[in-house]
Scaffold this motif. Structure first.
Motif, PDB file in Angstrom:
ATOM      1  N   LEU A  46      57.762  48.096  39.584  1.00  0.00           N
ATOM      2  CA  LEU A  46      56.491  47.469  39.479  1.00  0.00           C
ATOM      3  C   LEU A  46      55.926  47.139  38.586  1.00  0.00           C
ATOM      4  O   LEU A  46      55.357  46.009  38.345  1.00  0.00           O
ATOM      5  N   ARG A  47      56.061  47.988  37.291  1.00  0.00           N
ATOM      6  CA  ARG A  47      55.379  47.824  35.739  1.00  0.00           C
ATOM      7  C   ARG A  47      56.412  46.700  35.529  1.00  0.00           C
ATOM      8  O   ARG A  47      55.373  45.892  34.209  1.00  0.00           O
ATOM      9  N   THR A  48      57.148  46.799  35.501  1.00  0.00           N
ATOM     10  CA  THR A  48      58.108  45.803  34.637  1.00  0.00           C
ATOM     11  C   THR A  48      57.612  44.523  35.517  1.00  0.00           C
ATOM     12  O   THR A  48      57.938  42.959  35.084  1.00  0.00           O
ATOM     13  N   ALA A  49      57.893  44.590  36.728  1.00  0.00           N
ATOM     14  CA  ALA A  49      57.660  43.086  37.507  1.00  0.00           C
ATOM     15  C   ALA A  49      56.130  42.601  36.595  1.00  0.00           C
ATOM     16  O   ALA A  49      55.862  41.266  37.040  1.00  0.00           O
ATOM     17  N   ARG A  50      55.414  43.781  36.612  1.00  0.00           N
ATOM     18  CA  ARG A  50      53.998  43.171  36.495  1.00  0.00           C
ATOM     19  C   ARG A  50      54.605  42.580  35.161  1.00  0.00           C
ATOM     20  O   ARG A  50      53.597  41.405  34.624  1.00  0.00           O
ATOM     21  N   GLU A  51      54.882  42.512  33.842  1.00  0.00           N
ATOM     22  CA  GLU A  51      54.814  43.096  32.652  1.00  0.00           C
ATOM     23  C   GLU A  51      55.865  40.980  32.881  1.00  0.00           C
ATOM     24  O   GLU A  51      55.365  40.545  32.234  1.00  0.00           O
ATOM     25  N   LEU A  52      56.659  40.584  33.389  1.00  0.00           N
ATOM     26  CA  LEU A  52      57.464  40.265  33.377  1.00  0.00           C
ATOM     27  C   LEU A  52      56.085  38.918  34.264  1.00  0.00           C
ATOM     28  O   LEU A  52      56.657  37.442  33.421  1.00  0.00           O
ATOM     29  N   LEU A  53      55.631  38.797  35.387  1.00  0.00           N
ATOM     30  CA  LEU A  53      54.712  38.058  35.594  1.00  0.00           C
ATOM     31  C   LEU A  53      53.831  37.412  34.167  1.00  0.00           C
ATOM     32  O   LEU A  53      53.332  36.636  33.961  1.00  0.00           O
ATOM     33  N   ARG A  54      53.373  38.523  33.589  1.00  0.00           N
ATOM     34  CA  ARG A  54      52.245  38.860  32.599  1.00  0.00           C
ATOM     35  C   ARG A  54      53.000  37.243  31.427  1.00  0.00           C
ATOM     36  O   ARG A  54      52.631  36.437  30.808  1.00  0.00           O
ATOM     37  N   GLN A  55      54.597  37.865  30.603  1.00  0.00           N
ATOM     38  CA  GLN A  55      55.059  36.685  29.863  1.00  0.00           C
ATOM     39  C   GLN A  55      55.440  35.641  30.924  1.00  0.00           C
ATOM     40  O   GLN A  55      56.221  34.934  29.445  1.00  0.00           O
ATOM     41  N   SER A  56      55.326  35.232  32.101  1.00  0.00           N
ATOM     42  CA  SER A  56      55.627  34.349  32.376  1.00  0.00           C
ATOM     43  C   SER A  56      54.975  33.239  31.776  1.00  0.00           C
ATOM     44  O   SER A  56      55.348  31.751  31.722  1.00  0.00           O
ATOM     45  N   TYR A  57      54.485  33.110  30.878  1.00  0.00           N
ATOM     46  CA  TYR A  57      53.009  32.292  30.479  1.00  0.00           C
ATOM     47  C   TYR A  57      54.121  31.438  29.362  1.00  0.00           C
ATOM     48  O   TYR A  57      54.019  30.391  28.676  1.00  0.00           O
ATOM     49  N   TYR A  58      54.573  32.721  28.785  1.00  0.00           N
ATOM     50  CA  TYR A  58      55.993  31.964  27.821  1.00  0.00           C
ATOM     51  C   TYR A  58      57.161  31.341  28.382  1.00  0.00           C
ATOM     52  O   TYR A  58      57.940  30.139  27.731  1.00  0.00           O
ATOM     53  N   CYS A  59      57.517  32.211  29.303  1.00  0.00           N
ATOM     54  CA  CYS A  59      58.970  31.410  29.823  1.00  0.00           C
ATOM     55  C   CYS A  59      58.516  31.333  31.404  1.00  0.00           C
ATOM     56  O   CYS A  59      58.440  32.011  32.041  1.00  0.00           O
ATOM     57  N   TYR A  60      58.476  29.977  31.849  1.00  0.00           N
ATOM     58  CA  TYR A  60      57.953  30.117  33.737  1.00  0.00           C
ATOM     59  C   TYR A  60      58.912  30.909  34.356  1.00  0.00           C
ATOM     60  O   TYR A  60      58.498  31.654  35.187  1.00  0.00           O
ATOM     61  N   GLU A  61      59.999  30.816  34.169  1.00  0.00           N
ATOM     62  CA  GLU A  61      61.329  31.244  34.742  1.00  0.00           C
ATOM     63  C   GLU A  61      61.303  32.902  34.661  1.00  0.00           C
ATOM     64  O   GLU A  61      61.790  33.440  36.225  1.00  0.00           O
ATOM     65  N   PHE A  62      60.444  33.439  34.386  1.00  0.00           N
ATOM     66  CA  PHE A  62      59.926  34.895  33.926  1.00  0.00           C
ATOM     67  C   PHE A  62      59.119  35.296  35.578  1.00  0.00           C
ATOM     68  O   PHE A  62      59.607  36.710  36.391  1.00  0.00           O
ATOM     69  N   SER A  63      58.903  34.277  36.564  1.00  0.00           N
ATOM     70  CA  SER A  63      57.689  34.446  37.716  1.00  0.00           C
ATOM     71  C   SER A  63      58.822  34.963  38.330  1.00  0.00           C
ATOM     72  O   SER A  63      58.396  35.626  39.435  1.00  0.00           O
TER      73      SER A  63
END
Length: 102
Positions: A46-63
């Motif tokens: 879950l912590r990794t998912a939260r960070e991926l969502l935050r970083q999706s600002y730079y790489c939309y596919e991370f969402s």
């Protein structure tokens, strides 16, 4: 052999549909907290998912990857909480899940 340098992160144009800047991503994920009592494996996911969502600002596919990671956490918790979960597929575990937390 020269090393290849990666470019500095550039905001994904699609991020601006949801936020105005990267700092807004912190607010977006602020309420995505890991509940008490969650198995550590699920908490890590879950912590990794939260960070991926935050970083999706730079790489939309991370969402999309963040959503898939969240499903992994759901499966971990269901396997932990449902007796005889065994190797049943996720959709069967979901159908056996309680409707609310104990």
């Amino acid at each position: 052999m020269p090393t290849q340098r990666l470019p500095f992160p550039v905001p994904d144009d699609r991020a601006h549909y949801f936020v105005t800047g990267y700092t807004d991503m912190h607010d977006l994920v602020e309420d995505l907290v890991v509940p008490d009592g969650v198995p550590e494996a699920a908490a890590t996911v879950l912590r990794t998912a939260r960070e991926l969502l935050r970083q999706s600002y730079y790489c939309y596919e991370f969402s999309t990857v963040a959503v898939m990671h969240s499903l992994i956490a759901v499966e971990i918790v269901l396997r932990d909480r449902i007796p005889d979960a065994g190797k049943k597929p996720l959709h069967q575990l979901i159908s056996r899940a309680p409707t609310r937390a104990p």
